[in-house]
Write a protein that holds these residues in place. Sequence first.
Motif, PDB file in Angstrom:
ATOM      1  N   THR A  47      -0.144   7.730  -6.033  1.00  0.00           N
ATOM      2  CA  THR A  47      -1.126   8.572  -6.859  1.00  0.00           C
ATOM      3  C   THR A  47      -1.911   8.966  -5.497  1.00  0.00           C
ATOM      4  O   THR A  47      -2.629   8.478  -4.997  1.00  0.00           O
ATOM      5  N   ARG A  49      -5.493  11.458  -5.493  1.00  0.00           N
ATOM      6  CA  ARG A  49      -6.715  12.056  -6.256  1.00  0.00           C
ATOM      7  C   ARG A  49      -7.845  12.458  -5.143  1.00  0.00           C
ATOM      8  O   ARG A  49      -7.888  12.179  -4.163  1.00  0.00           O
ATOM      9  N   ASP A 137      -4.816  15.016  -9.572  1.00  0.00           N
ATOM     10  CA  ASP A 137      -4.706  13.388  -9.668  1.00  0.00           C
ATOM     11  C   ASP A 137      -3.198  13.513 -10.000  1.00  0.00           C
ATOM     12  O   ASP A 137      -2.822  13.991 -11.223  1.00  0.00           O
ATOM     13  N   THR A 139       1.071  12.054  -9.138  1.00  0.00           N
ATOM     14  CA  THR A 139       1.722  10.855  -8.806  1.00  0.00           C
ATOM     15  C   THR A 139       3.261  11.630  -8.425  1.00  0.00           C
ATOM     16  O   THR A 139       3.723  12.552  -9.045  1.00  0.00           O
TER      17      THR A 139
END
Length: 143
Positions: A47, A49, A137, A139
């Motif tokens: 992930t 961000r 954000d 994944t």
Amino acid sequence: TFNGDTAAANALDDYEEGTYVPTTNSGLTLQASYDIFAYIKVGRMCTVRGLWYPNNNPSGTGAMTMSLPFASYNYSQIAGAGGSGAMYRSISGADAGVVVYVSDNTSTATFYKNGGTGNWGPVTNSDWNTSMEIYVDFTYFTV
């Protein structure tokens, strides 16, 4: 144990947290105070961000891309290794949304926009306005 498995069978084989400065497409740089992105990698799932906030008013028709902390996985029957929506402002022609898309077997993510017609196309340097920004954000699966 879980369903008869031993704890060792369910142990994580990889965990990492960190930060990195993504490389951008040609003609675009990120503001130094916002150019550090965070990531968490658990197994093959990563992930990312951060705030995509350009330092300049880029020009050109190249698709807007950013480097990934790890290369993406190559699935044989699933289109793309990952991605997701993003919160954004001031991107020309993105009335119906912006997403981050990670293709299979690559080290970059590409931003795409939807102008409301149902068709997705890459966000290009020329789509940026002076107050643009994208909070990401997303994944994806790694090698």
